[in-house]
Scaffold this active site. Sequence first.
Site, PDB file in Angstrom:
ATOM      1  N   HIS A 204       0.842  -1.203   0.000  1.00 32.24           N
ATOM      2  CA  HIS A 204       0.000   0.000   0.000  1.00 32.24           C
ATOM      3  C   HIS A 204       0.876   1.251   0.000  1.00 32.24           C
ATOM      4  O   HIS A 204       0.701   2.148  -0.829  1.00 32.24           O
ATOM      5  CB  HIS A 204      -0.913  -0.014   1.224  1.00 32.24           C
ATOM      6  CG  HIS A 204      -1.443   1.333   1.634  1.00 32.24           C
ATOM      7  ND1 HIS A 204      -2.337   2.041   0.869  1.00 32.24           N
ATOM      8  CD2 HIS A 204      -1.200   2.107   2.728  1.00 32.24           C
ATOM      9  CE1 HIS A 204      -2.622   3.189   1.475  1.00 32.24           C
ATOM     10  NE2 HIS A 204      -1.938   3.258   2.606  1.00 32.24           N
TER      11      HIS A 204
ATOM     12  N   ASP B 212       8.010  22.487 -25.427  1.00 28.81           N
ATOM     13  CA  ASP B 212       7.882  21.124 -24.912  1.00 28.81           C
ATOM     14  C   ASP B 212       8.852  21.011 -23.752  1.00 28.81           C
ATOM     15  O   ASP B 212       9.484  21.989 -23.368  1.00 28.81           O
ATOM     16  CB  ASP B 212       8.224  20.073 -25.998  1.00 28.81           C
ATOM     17  CG  ASP B 212       7.572  18.737 -25.696  1.00 28.81           C
ATOM     18  OD1 ASP B 212       7.833  18.182 -24.611  1.00 28.81           O
ATOM     19  OD2 ASP B 212       6.784  18.244 -26.524  1.00 28.81           O
TER      20      ASP B 212
ATOM     21  N   SER C 100      13.745   6.386 -12.886  1.00 27.47           N
ATOM     22  CA  SER C 100      12.662   7.143 -13.491  1.00 27.47           C
ATOM     23  C   SER C 100      12.554   8.539 -12.862  1.00 27.47           C
ATOM     24  O   SER C 100      12.463   9.540 -13.570  1.00 27.47           O
ATOM     25  CB  SER C 100      11.354   6.372 -13.315  1.00 27.47           C
ATOM     26  OG  SER C 100      10.257   7.219 -13.499  1.00 27.47           O
TER      27      SER C 100
HETATM   28  C1  HEA Z   1       1.300   8.419  -0.094  1.00 31.40           C
HETATM   29  C2  HEA Z   1       0.229   8.352   0.202  1.00 31.40           C
HETATM   30  C3  HEA Z   1      -0.762   7.527   0.929  1.00 31.40           C
HETATM   31  C4  HEA Z   1      -2.100   7.554   0.655  1.00 31.40           C
HETATM   32  C5  HEA Z   1      -2.798   8.367  -0.412  1.00 31.40           C
HETATM   33  C6  HEA Z   1      -2.712   6.652   1.583  1.00 31.40           C
HETATM   34  C7  HEA Z   1      -4.084   6.418   1.606  1.00 31.40           C
HETATM   35  C8  HEA Z   1      -4.722   5.634   2.574  1.00 31.40           C
HETATM   36  N1  HEA Z   1      -4.128   4.930   3.593  1.00 31.40           N
HETATM   37 FE1  HEA Z   1      -2.136   4.772   3.917  1.00 31.40          FE
HETATM   38  N2  HEA Z   1      -0.136   4.636   4.244  1.00 31.40           N
HETATM   39  C9  HEA Z   1       0.846   5.338   3.612  1.00 31.40           C
HETATM   40  C10 HEA Z   1       0.672   6.264   2.594  1.00 31.40           C
HETATM   41  C11 HEA Z   1      -0.566   6.597   2.025  1.00 31.40           C
HETATM   42  N3  HEA Z   1      -1.766   6.084   2.404  1.00 31.40           N
HETATM   43  C12 HEA Z   1       2.136   5.006   4.165  1.00 31.40           C
HETATM   44  C13 HEA Z   1       3.491   5.591   3.743  1.00 31.40           C
HETATM   45  C14 HEA Z   1       1.906   4.052   5.165  1.00 31.40           C
HETATM   46  C15 HEA Z   1       2.931   3.381   6.094  1.00 31.40           C
HETATM   47  C16 HEA Z   1       3.202   1.995   5.653  1.00 31.40           C
HETATM   48  C17 HEA Z   1       4.129   1.273   6.562  1.00 31.40           C
HETATM   49  O1  HEA Z   1       3.856   1.217   7.766  1.00 31.40           O
HETATM   50  O2  HEA Z   1       5.135   0.739   6.069  1.00 31.40           O
HETATM   51  C18 HEA Z   1       0.457   3.852   5.199  1.00 31.40           C
HETATM   52  C19 HEA Z   1      -0.186   2.993   6.091  1.00 31.40           C
HETATM   53  C20 HEA Z   1      -1.564   2.949   6.275  1.00 31.40           C
HETATM   54  C21 HEA Z   1      -2.212   2.323   7.385  1.00 31.40           C
HETATM   55  C22 HEA Z   1      -1.519   1.650   8.556  1.00 31.40           C
HETATM   56  C23 HEA Z   1      -1.278   0.246   8.279  1.00 31.40           C
HETATM   57  C24 HEA Z   1      -0.504  -0.405   9.349  1.00 31.40           C
HETATM   58  O3  HEA Z   1       0.160   0.263  10.132  1.00 31.40           O
HETATM   59  O4  HEA Z   1      -0.580  -1.633   9.394  1.00 31.40           O
HETATM   60  C25 HEA Z   1      -3.567   2.479   7.208  1.00 31.40           C
HETATM   61  C26 HEA Z   1      -4.599   1.986   8.125  1.00 31.40           C
HETATM   62  O5  HEA Z   1      -5.647   2.479   8.207  1.00 31.40           O
HETATM   63  C27 HEA Z   1      -3.750   3.222   5.979  1.00 31.40           C
HETATM   64  C28 HEA Z   1      -4.974   3.583   5.444  1.00 31.40           C
HETATM   65  C29 HEA Z   1      -5.117   4.359   4.306  1.00 31.40           C
HETATM   66  C30 HEA Z   1      -6.410   4.677   3.732  1.00 31.40           C
HETATM   67  C31 HEA Z   1      -7.733   4.221   4.249  1.00 31.40           C
HETATM   68  C32 HEA Z   1      -6.151   5.470   2.635  1.00 31.40           C
HETATM   69  C33 HEA Z   1      -7.193   6.036   1.699  1.00 31.40           C
HETATM   70  O6  HEA Z   1      -6.969   7.409   1.530  1.00 31.40           O
HETATM   71  C34 HEA Z   1      -7.179   5.315   0.387  1.00 31.40           C
HETATM   72  C35 HEA Z   1      -8.363   5.739  -0.441  1.00 31.40           C
HETATM   73  C36 HEA Z   1      -8.415   5.170  -1.827  1.00 31.40           C
HETATM   74  C37 HEA Z   1      -9.081   4.078  -2.177  1.00 31.40           C
HETATM   75  C38 HEA Z   1      -9.735   3.247  -1.166  1.00 31.40           C
HETATM   76  C39 HEA Z   1      -9.123   3.610  -3.590  1.00 31.40           C
HETATM   77  C40 HEA Z   1     -10.516   3.329  -4.060  1.00 31.40           C
HETATM   78  C41 HEA Z   1     -10.585   2.027  -4.826  1.00 31.40           C
HETATM   79  C42 HEA Z   1     -11.674   1.276  -4.911  1.00 31.40           C
HETATM   80  C43 HEA Z   1     -12.936   1.646  -4.273  1.00 31.40           C
HETATM   81  C44 HEA Z   1     -11.655  -0.039  -5.578  1.00 31.40           C
HETATM   82  C45 HEA Z   1     -11.511   0.027  -7.039  1.00 31.40           C
HETATM   83  C46 HEA Z   1     -10.333  -0.765  -7.353  1.00 31.40           C
HETATM   84  C47 HEA Z   1      -9.834  -1.059  -8.563  1.00 31.40           C
HETATM   85  C48 HEA Z   1     -10.502  -0.716  -9.829  1.00 31.40           C
HETATM   86  C49 HEA Z   1      -8.495  -1.746  -8.616  1.00 31.40           C
HETATM   87  N4  HEA Z   1      -2.513   3.480   5.437  1.00 31.40           N
END
Ligand code: HEA
Lengths: 525, 287, 402
Positions: free
Chosen positions: A77, A106, A169
């Site tokens: 993720h 460009d 990249s």
């Molecule tokens: C850079 C940006 C970024 C972004 C945008 C997000 C977005 C989100 N993140 Fe995350 N996250 C990180 C960066 C980011 N995160 C990082 C760096 C970590 C730390 C990892 C680590 O500990 O190593 C982390 C870790 C992290 C955790 C902690 C996990 C853990 O400690 O075990 C959680 C838990 O709730 C979480 C939740 C979310 C959620 C709910 C979103 C939401 O905003 C996401 C919303 C988007 C969607 C849900 C997409 C919608 C898709 C569909 C509805 C399905 C359709 C699908 C297809 C067609 C394929 N993220």
Amino acid sequence: MSSITATQDQHDDHHPTGLKRWLTTTNHKDIGTLYLVFSLIMFLFGGSMALVIRAELFQPGLQLVDPGFFNQMTTMHALIMVFGAIMPAFVGLANWMVPLMVGAPDMALPRLNNWSFWILPMAFTLLGMTLLFPGGAPAAGWTMYPPLVLQTGDAFPFLIFAVHLMGISSVLGAINIIVTIMNMRAPGMGLLKMPLFVWTWLITAYLLILVMPVLAGAVTMLLTDKYFGTSFFLAAGGGDPVMFQHIFWFFGHPEVYIMILPAFGVVSQIIPTFSRKPLFGYDSMVYATASIAFLSFIVWAHHMFTVGMPLAGQLFFMFSTMLIAVPTGVKVFNWVATMWKGAMTFETPMLFALAFVFLFTIGGFSGLMLAIAPADMQYHDTYFVVAHFHYVLVPGAAFAIMAAVYYWLPKWTGHMYNEKLGKLHFWLSAISVNVTFFPQHFVGLAGMPRRIPDYATQFADFNAISSVGAFVFGFSQLLFTYIIWSCARGGQKATDQVWEGADGLEWTVPSPAPHHTFDTPPVIK
Amino acid sequence: MAQSQGYYVPHGSNWPIVGAIGLFLLMLGLSTAFNGVGVGPAVAWIGAIVVIVMIVGWFATVIRESEGGVYNQQVDRSFRMGMTWFIISEVMFFAAFFGALFYARQMAVPWLGGESNNFFTNLLLYPGYENAWPTNGPKAIGGEYQVMAALGLPAINTAILLTSGVTITIAHHALKDNNRKVLSWGLFATFFLGFLFVGLQAYEYIHAYQEMNLKLSTGIYGSTFFMLTGFHGLHVTLGATMLVVIWARCLKGHFTPTHHFGFEAVAWYWHFVDVVWLGLYIFVYWL
Amino acid sequence: MSNSKLGRLAGMTTAMFLLTAISPLAHAAWEVNMPRGVTAISQEVYGLHMLIFIICCVIAFVVFGAMFYSILRHRKSLGAQPASFSHSTKAEILWTIVPCLILIGMAVPAADTLIRMEDTRGSDLSIKATGYQWKWGYEYIDEGFGFFSSLHPDHNVARQLGSGIDPASVDNYLREVDNPLVVPVGAKVRLLLTASDVIHAWWVPDFGGKKDAIPGFVNEFWFKPEETGIFRGQCAELCGRDHGFMPIVVKVVTQDEYEAWRTEQMASVSVQPAVITSETPAMAMEVSSDPAAAPAAVPEWSLETAMASGESLYNANCGACHQINGKGMPPTFPAIAGSPVATGDVEAHIEMAMNGKPGTAMAGFGPQLSDAQLAAIVTYQRNAFGNETGELVSPDQIAAHR
Ligand code: HEA
Ligand code: HEA
Ligand code: CUA
Ligand SMILES: [Cu+2]
């Protein structure tokens, strides 16, 4: 800047079409589109993994996935969101807009530009295919700390080489952006006349060039430690596992500013437009950006307050980190001062920009709390940190990208997007993002560590709320996807200026922007 | 030579996508090879060949365009800036490994020896181990080894690289004076010295492995020694190969006294490789 | 959307936002803040945390106040005419200097606390804590006894994927261990933290902080609990698959209780101080604390007794990876059932169990377990899960392998 006109070796009627066009294009607009589409796809994939995480965390007890798979989801993720969604989205915006904003025909190195893009899908294919391996994908967190990461199975070399490719990249892309900005500006476009989006990207590109190779070096040492018996991260041989953390965060901290500086740029374009008032404190914005970039190189060990650094080190990194609040504050104050006594309207881009200012600042405050070393002994590796960085990354970086997309979409497609749906998307996102991430502050403070698939029962309620928010937020992004798609297909014709208060070269070209713009450079007074 | 007025914007090119696929195959091959899959090395070789073909093809196109006069001064400037920033990114790549060396020497090893806040590290885990450099660590990973001396081959190698820095400058001046003969001899001398350096370095490695028991796996000393000198050696090989290409182009009559970006780019690269070596010589061999 | 509607919506959102933020305060059961803890340091840290939080709230109030004021008042729909000013040197200097001053105001108390935190002098009791995948080993280095502390077996059952056990029905779900750390109240306890495989982190929120346990290094962490009670925490650094199942429980008892407990612990240890023994309750056998000196201590070594004790030892030590049913989780964690090692050459099997395999999660258990324990485990592996070698491995074989 000598007067220039662009020459092409072929004429427009020789355009390749279909797939070949996209594979071989050297046009900055095509490549910008490729980057943007790619990043949207990656956002959906990375987000789906976040939804797996949130689904498992909905209740205490393991219901859905094995703990090992959970760790894979966390790791993938983050890697996908950081390197596949946020960064490429900003590069896409730069590709589209920087030449238009500085009056260049460009990007400076068009072929290299194509290469920079196409390396990315290759990198993510390498990384993504590990999900199908019997041993699964990398699961040691996006920070890849040894010795844990060295326990990765078959996915290990794929992880390392994918990171190498992402680095190549980014570096090539950054070189291209610097050269374009330094060498391709239209006559009269002095450095201190450049739009802030261009400025922030220039500084971001410097950061990229200075830190991506360091990451490449760090993962190379992981590779040799695993396969060639080196002892970089092995105490028995005179190395130190913590050394990796220092090198990683020397990259990693500037990296988080790489994801936020262009966002600052976007917001600095949008707020003046919809306030119908020039940006307040242009010069200090530029200096503040530069100071943030400079400071970002001397704060890295604030991610490592608990590793047992000597006291002097902890003090130094605490103070330097706190300092970043000053230039960042200057930016926030300037945005507010820009709105002050303006004549504001609230179209979708402006709504996202305002939410950015509000929510990014909240994320900044929690960052400042984390910077207080003694308190970080409690916060570190809890959901408080997760809440912090999602506030700066989701309603921060991702909202800025959405704001930019709504802002420039009419220029790209020639059509207005559906404003009603745009507003709906905004309100759904803005509310659900807070429902998702605000409660994480509470569970973090109450003692819930990050990166765990299951938790003690006292954290249950807030986790349930957070998971509900995440699903609403996630599905709202499908609406976003639909709005973009339908705007590309058709809609009300956009004018050239698009927004009443818009100012800048990009609004002087027709909507949609023709394939080639500024073949003869405009002259800026 | 006639120079175009406008900024040259190529229209489509196959090379980048070929290059991306080549890189993909290379990385895929290497990854599977590390996992012990039989076809891995073959795939990696195919990828490497595709990348080489791409480089040759891409550069050939650029050279053709350059000689055809489609580039104006502004394009030339783009190339220069591009090369400069590329070299800076390479500097940062080396910085990571130098950083590892300094960290190990100034932090990790002293700590293992009980300094700073690591009294108990030494007492409980490595009683009797003392901070010293070079070292292969408290558990003497890799066993008894000998230290690479700074005099002897490394000193000769330093002299060789420094001389090559002079010869390429001679060649550059010759090019500006339109003295083609000195130019090609200067270039020849430079890459000859470059390859000589690589050869001696290889000899030194063999010696280290066979007689000194100094290996990549000789604790942190061996790790930093071979990582730094190894990546440097790769860069020398690459730089010398680029010199050969430039030399061949000179023989074909490319470049003019005022218009020779290709030459300069390689010369900068060569100087960069040179400077890195000085850093290496001081911190890896000498101090 | 009309602007009045917009305003209403904005109002509604703010209200909802505040509601999510405040409503938990109404339910006392919902913990929303950092615990004050039971040490002087933890209380100082809590104070710092609240101080910075309140400062941030005040700044937020001012900044967001100005922002919302102009959003509400300076809008085109109200007929606002845009001003044209674009800078004010005075304002810009002011809002550079004021934050600097505020930051200094935060930095001073923070540095003060930090310096006190790092002052490890004058401890009353030293305990070496070693992180393993996934348990803690504690060694009272002055007293010469030690033990392992892992997730309580009942919790270990409940936490399995699809166990069907409601976590709410398990007291202190995931925060219970078999052998808690016991320390006397009011003593300055020094933890010497290290790890055997990957990085872990020792964290009990009530003691005001955490510290990483790094393989190959020893970090110091100290706490001086001022109240008796049971305090819970868990490993706080990602350490692999079962990182979430590596709790820490500390029992702070009165000096007398501690003395009694200590005497009991020392009595169960034979000679040889400074070596860890395993005192898992599930363990049927008496074992010596010194792995190397054990063999004579075990009477009547038979397949039945070895299998019986081997099973519980296997479940406690190997089950996390190779699974209780012996099926493992291939390919990362190979099955023991039908494993060529566990059914083949016994020496290779002993070697694997004692020294592990470098570069993989398979740690060497030689230093952790006694000869008898290892013999029992290896015997169990060779005769359970359908591995029918019928071989009995004796503690002497293990001893010979050391
Ligand atoms: C850079 C940006 C970024 C972004 C945008 C997000 C977005 C989100 N993140 Fe995350 N996250 C990180 C960066 C980011 N995160 C990082 C760096 C970590 C730390 C990892 C680590 O500990 O190593 C982390 C870790 C992290 C955790 C902690 C996990 C853990 O400690 O075990 C959680 C838990 O709730 C979480 C939740 C979310 C959620 C709910 C979103 C939401 O905003 C996401 C919303 C988007 C969607 C849900 C997409 C919608 C898709 C569909 C509805 C399905 C359709 C699908 C297809 C067609 C394929 N993220
Ligand atoms: C876009 C990304 C982004 C941004 C912009 C920031 C911004 C900041 N971050 Fe954050 N951070 C991350 C992304 C980001 N961070 C990520 C991804 C992690 C976790 C990585 C991982 O472990 O996986 C992390 C973790 C992290 C930590 C480590 C926590 C831990 O693991 O224990 C710390 C500690 O100091 C920190 C601090 C800060 C600070 C001080 C800022 C500052 O720049 C914020 C400055 C802004 C403000 C302060 C608000 C506006 C200012 C004013 C209104 C002026 C007046 C204010 C005052 C005088 C108080 N961050
Ligand atoms: Cu041990 Cu996490
Ligand atoms: Cu940081």
